[in-house]
Design an enzyme around this catalytic site. Structure first.
Site, PDB file in Angstrom:
ATOM      1  N   SER A  88      -4.861   1.151  10.000  1.00 46.08           N
ATOM      2  CA  SER A  88      -6.187   0.806  10.541  1.00 46.08           C
ATOM      3  C   SER A  88      -6.068   0.610  12.046  1.00 46.08           C
ATOM      4  CB  SER A  88      -6.669  -0.501   9.908  1.00 46.08           C
ATOM      5  OG  SER A  88      -7.806  -1.004  10.594  1.00 46.08           O
TER       6      SER A  88
ATOM      7  N   TYR B 184      -5.202  -9.415   7.980  1.00 40.52           N
ATOM      8  CA  TYR B 184      -5.542  -8.005   7.710  1.00 40.52           C
ATOM      9  C   TYR B 184      -4.913  -7.106   8.777  1.00 40.52           C
ATOM     10  CZ  TYR B 184      -7.909  -3.600   7.068  1.00 40.52           C
ATOM     11  OH  TYR B 184      -8.152  -2.257   6.891  1.00 40.52           O
TER      12      TYR B 184
HETATM   13  P1  NDP Z   1     -12.925   0.488  -0.597  1.00 39.05           P
HETATM   14  O1  NDP Z   1     -13.111  -0.968  -0.846  1.00 39.05           O
HETATM   15  O2  NDP Z   1     -14.094   1.395  -0.736  1.00 39.05           O
HETATM   16  O3  NDP Z   1     -11.728   1.047  -1.499  1.00 39.05           O
HETATM   17  C1  NDP Z   1     -10.542   0.310  -1.653  1.00 39.05           C
HETATM   18  C2  NDP Z   1      -9.744   0.883  -2.814  1.00 39.05           C
HETATM   19  O4  NDP Z   1      -8.543   0.114  -2.936  1.00 39.05           O
HETATM   20  C3  NDP Z   1     -10.484   0.801  -4.116  1.00 39.05           C
HETATM   21  O5  NDP Z   1     -10.348   2.022  -4.808  1.00 39.05           O
HETATM   22  C4  NDP Z   1      -9.774  -0.315  -4.868  1.00 39.05           C
HETATM   23  O6  NDP Z   1      -9.759  -0.004  -6.248  1.00 39.05           O
HETATM   24  C5  NDP Z   1      -8.358  -0.215  -4.288  1.00 39.05           C
HETATM   25  N1  NDP Z   1      -7.609  -1.458  -4.437  1.00 39.05           N
HETATM   26  C6  NDP Z   1      -7.842  -2.661  -3.866  1.00 39.05           C
HETATM   27  N2  NDP Z   1      -6.945  -3.562  -4.288  1.00 39.05           N
HETATM   28  C7  NDP Z   1      -6.115  -2.904  -5.146  1.00 39.05           C
HETATM   29  C8  NDP Z   1      -4.990  -3.275  -5.924  1.00 39.05           C
HETATM   30  N3  NDP Z   1      -4.511  -4.537  -5.912  1.00 39.05           N
HETATM   31  N4  NDP Z   1      -4.377  -2.341  -6.679  1.00 39.05           N
HETATM   32  C9  NDP Z   1      -4.852  -1.076  -6.708  1.00 39.05           C
HETATM   33  N5  NDP Z   1      -5.904  -0.662  -6.025  1.00 39.05           N
HETATM   34  C10 NDP Z   1      -6.538  -1.575  -5.253  1.00 39.05           C
HETATM   35  O7  NDP Z   1     -12.320   0.585   0.885  1.00 39.05           O
HETATM   36  P2  NDP Z   1     -11.865   1.829   1.794  1.00 39.05           P
HETATM   37  O8  NDP Z   1     -11.934   3.096   1.065  1.00 39.05           O
HETATM   38  O9  NDP Z   1     -12.585   1.700   3.067  1.00 39.05           O
HETATM   39  O10 NDP Z   1     -10.357   1.401   2.061  1.00 39.05           O
HETATM   40  C11 NDP Z   1      -9.245   2.206   1.730  1.00 39.05           C
HETATM   41  C12 NDP Z   1      -8.097   1.864   2.661  1.00 39.05           C
HETATM   42  O11 NDP Z   1      -8.468   2.173   3.993  1.00 39.05           O
HETATM   43  C13 NDP Z   1      -7.700   0.392   2.666  1.00 39.05           C
HETATM   44  O12 NDP Z   1      -6.302   0.324   2.765  1.00 39.05           O
HETATM   45  C14 NDP Z   1      -8.364  -0.146   3.918  1.00 39.05           C
HETATM   46  O13 NDP Z   1      -7.687  -1.259   4.435  1.00 39.05           O
HETATM   47  C15 NDP Z   1      -8.261   1.036   4.826  1.00 39.05           C
HETATM   48  N6  NDP Z   1      -9.205   1.097   5.942  1.00 39.05           N
HETATM   49  C16 NDP Z   1     -10.554   0.991   5.756  1.00 39.05           C
HETATM   50  C17 NDP Z   1     -11.408   1.087   6.842  1.00 39.05           C
HETATM   51  C18 NDP Z   1     -12.898   0.932   6.745  1.00 39.05           C
HETATM   52  O14 NDP Z   1     -13.540   0.607   7.757  1.00 39.05           O
HETATM   53  N7  NDP Z   1     -13.513   1.185   5.587  1.00 39.05           N
HETATM   54  C19 NDP Z   1     -10.889   1.360   8.182  1.00 39.05           C
HETATM   55  C20 NDP Z   1      -9.447   1.408   8.280  1.00 39.05           C
HETATM   56  C21 NDP Z   1      -8.659   1.319   7.178  1.00 39.05           C
HETATM   57  P3  NDP Z   1      -9.901  -1.047  -7.447  1.00 39.05           P
HETATM   58  O15 NDP Z   1     -10.738  -2.178  -6.964  1.00 39.05           O
HETATM   59  O16 NDP Z   1     -10.519  -0.246  -8.549  1.00 39.05           O
HETATM   60  O17 NDP Z   1      -8.493  -1.402  -7.737  1.00 39.05           O
HETATM   61  C1  8X3 Z   2     -10.980  -1.535   8.904  1.00 43.03           C
HETATM   62  C2  8X3 Z   2     -11.533  -1.233  10.245  1.00 43.03           C
HETATM   63  O1  8X3 Z   2     -12.454  -2.215  12.386  1.00 43.03           O
HETATM   64  O2  8X3 Z   2     -12.892  -3.439  10.304  1.00 43.03           O
HETATM   65  O3  8X3 Z   2      -9.600  -1.409   8.872  1.00 43.03           O
HETATM   66  O4  8X3 Z   2     -10.688  -3.445  11.267  1.00 43.03           O
HETATM   67  S1  8X3 Z   2     -11.899  -2.656  11.075  1.00 43.03           S
END
Ligand code: NDP
Ligand code: 8X3
Length: 252
Positions: A139, A152
């Site tokens: 991120s 985070y």
């Molecule tokens: P979502 O919340 O839409 O998706 C997160 C996914 O992670 C879900 O499929 C969830 O599935 C899974 N997950 C969470 N905890 C667990 C666990 N303990 N075991 C297995 N699966 C888990 O978020 P995003 O798609 O946005 O996030 C995906 C990744 O990208 C994350 O690592 C996030 O930190 C990162 N990210 C997101 C950004 C944003 O702004 N959206 C920006 C930068 C990075 P389930 O609950 O079914 O297990």
């Molecule tokens: C998620 C993006 O900008 O909320 O990783 O940190 S931000």
């Protein structure tokens, strides 16, 4: 035989969009996440395009990770790409107002979970060798500090450094490693971070033209399908409307 991708957190956001992107290209999919109904729905949606194996998996549980990997059907064992995507942010409040449990949950998921899956799948990736990829979802928060980023952001800094260090150790094996570091992207991320506050999530993204899950899925697919001699070390992506601000100063 088609290439196989193993995706964690395939039930939502980037992971689900990546599953759709790889399926459209005919890759075999091993899709994991905690929500079984969503995995089932995705399997039903994508099975016409590609072979799909689903497994309920909480990445925090190292034994469960090992079992899911051991139980992979033979057709999904020759692994080309691992997308370490499962992760979450909790508690956007200042550090001093956050419950210790929330810090532990982020560390257990974003750090321990990611290393659990990497460790379990490294033998399969090494067996593939040249052209294989580990794509870790970091991120911008792993590079740039901001209020409320506390654990985070620190967990995503781990993802960045772990990715770089893996590159060093995997040199010569052909296995590539990339830290994809998105900025603001509209998924269920903020809903999770605010514990279900849809209005807060909508407010954050409104008028900001955030990245979409599909935008990031396209980058994941791009990295995975580059010529074998190219390794993108880190790919940081922001919406055009997002940037940094000046240092904050506390005055009397
Ligand atoms: P979502 O919340 O839409 O998706 C997160 C996914 O992670 C879900 O499929 C969830 O599935 C899974 N997950 C969470 N905890 C667990 C666990 N303990 N075991 C297995 N699966 C888990 O978020 P995003 O798609 O946005 O996030 C995906 C990744 O990208 C994350 O690592 C996030 O930190 C990162 N990210 C997101 C950004 C944003 O702004 N959206 C920006 C930068 C990075 P389930 O609950 O079914 O297990
Ligand atoms: C998620 C993006 O900008 O909320 O990783 O940190 S931000």
């Amino acid at each position: 035989m088609s290439n196989t991708v193993f995706i964690t957190g395939a039930t939502s956001g980037f992971g689900r969009a990546a599953a759709r992107r790889f399926a459209a290209a005919g890759w075999s999919l091993a899709l994991t996440g905690r929500r079984f109904e969503r995995l089932q729905a995705l399997q039903a949606e994508l099975s016409a395009l590609a072979p799909v194996h689903i497994a309920v998996l909480d990445v925090r549980d190292a034994d469960a990770v090992k079992k899911v990997v051991a139980d992979l059907p033979a057709a999904f064992r020759t692994l080309h790409t691992l997308v370490n995507n499962a992760g979450l942010a909790l508690a956007p409040q200042p550090a001093q107002a956050v419950a210790l449990e929330d810090w532990h949950t982020m560390i257990d998921t974003n750090i321990t979970g990611l290393v659990n899956v990497t460790h379990a799948l490294l033998p399969a990736l090494l067996a593939t060798g040249r052209g294989a990829s580990i794509i870790n979802l970091g991120s911008v928060a792993g590079q740039w500090p901001y209020p409320g980023g506390h654990v985070y952001g620190a967990s995503k800094a781990f993802v960045k450094q772990f990715s770089y260090n893996l590159r060093c150790d995997l040199l010569g094996t052909g296995v590539r490693v990339t830290d994809i570091a998105p900025g603001m992207a509209e998924t269920e991320f903020t809903l999770v971070r605010t514990r279900g506050d849809q209005a807060a999530s909508d407010r954050l993204y409104q008028g900001a033209e955030p990245l979409s899950a599909e935008d990031i899925a396209e980058q994941i697919f791009y990295v995975a399908t580059l010529p074998e001699h190219i390794n993108i070390n880190r790919l940081e992506i922001m919406p055009t409307r997002q940037a940094w601000q000046a240092f904050a100063v506390n005055r009397d």
